[in-house]
Design an enzyme around this catalytic site. Structure first.
Site, PDB file in Angstrom:
ATOM      1  CG  HIS A 118      -0.849 -31.289  23.883  1.00 47.82           C
ATOM      2  ND1 HIS A 118      -0.141 -31.309  25.053  1.00 47.82           N
ATOM      3  CD2 HIS A 118      -1.637 -30.198  23.921  1.00 47.82           C
ATOM      4  CE1 HIS A 118      -0.513 -30.267  25.785  1.00 47.82           C
ATOM      5  NE2 HIS A 118      -1.409 -29.574  25.123  1.00 47.82           N
TER       6      HIS A 118
ATOM      7  CE1 TYR B  73       3.335 -38.148  24.743  1.00 47.72           C
ATOM      8  CE2 TYR B  73       3.997 -39.937  26.207  1.00 47.72           C
ATOM      9  CZ  TYR B  73       3.211 -38.828  25.946  1.00 47.72           C
ATOM     10  OH  TYR B  73       2.302 -38.401  26.875  1.00 47.72           O
TER      11      TYR B  73
END
Ligand code: DQA
Length: 142
Positions: free
Chosen positions: A99, A23
């Site tokens: 996402h 991330y």
């Protein structure tokens, strides 16, 4: 000025600390500040929110539906199983699902989204830039 809600689901408040190899190192606070700035550049009034509580997210989606506010949503873990989130998303007129990671290149259980059938479009795997792309799309539609 068109208002847009950017809604983030569980664990996204941990951005920067959580699995940085997947991330990245940008914190949630930095992302939120960046997206407000992106909105200013695009002529959008962007409000960025995050919650770990499903009922809170559902309330925000109801608010967006009632006020006809377009939504950018990263439903995070709820993506893969929450019919309640899908039932709330379907009520919102314009929704872009984002996402950060490429969910199709990860575990099998991440490949299915119960939310995707009810959204306008999906942006997957383009990192935090996916949020900017979603806002750019909404600005072009406004
Ligand atoms: C995520 C992918 C989901 O599978 C995961 O549960 C998340 C983040 C993403 O942005 O890549 O929390 O939605």
């Amino acid at each position: 000025m068109t208002r847009v809600l950017v809604l983030n689901g569980p664990n996204l408040g941990q951005l920067g600390k959580r699995e940085p190899a997947i991330y990245g190192h940008v914190t949630y606070a930095q992302l939120a500040e960046h997206l407000v700035g992106t909105g200013v550049g695009l002529g959008l009034e962007v409000e960025v929110r995050q919650t770990d509580a499903e009922h809170e997210m559902i309330g925000w989606l109801h608010e967006a539906a009632e006020q006809k506010v377009p939504v950018v949503i990263n439903p995070a873990g709820w993506t893969h199983y929450s019919i309640a989130i899908a039932d709330a998303v379907v009520q919102v007129e314009k929704v872009i699902e984002v996402h950060i990671s490429n969910v199709h290149a990860r575990e099998e259980f991440r490949r299915h989204s119960v939310v995707s059938p009810y959204v306008t479009g999906v942006i997957v795997g383009l990192g935090l830039g996916g949020y900017d792309l979603a806002l750019t799309h909404l600005a072009a539609q406004a």
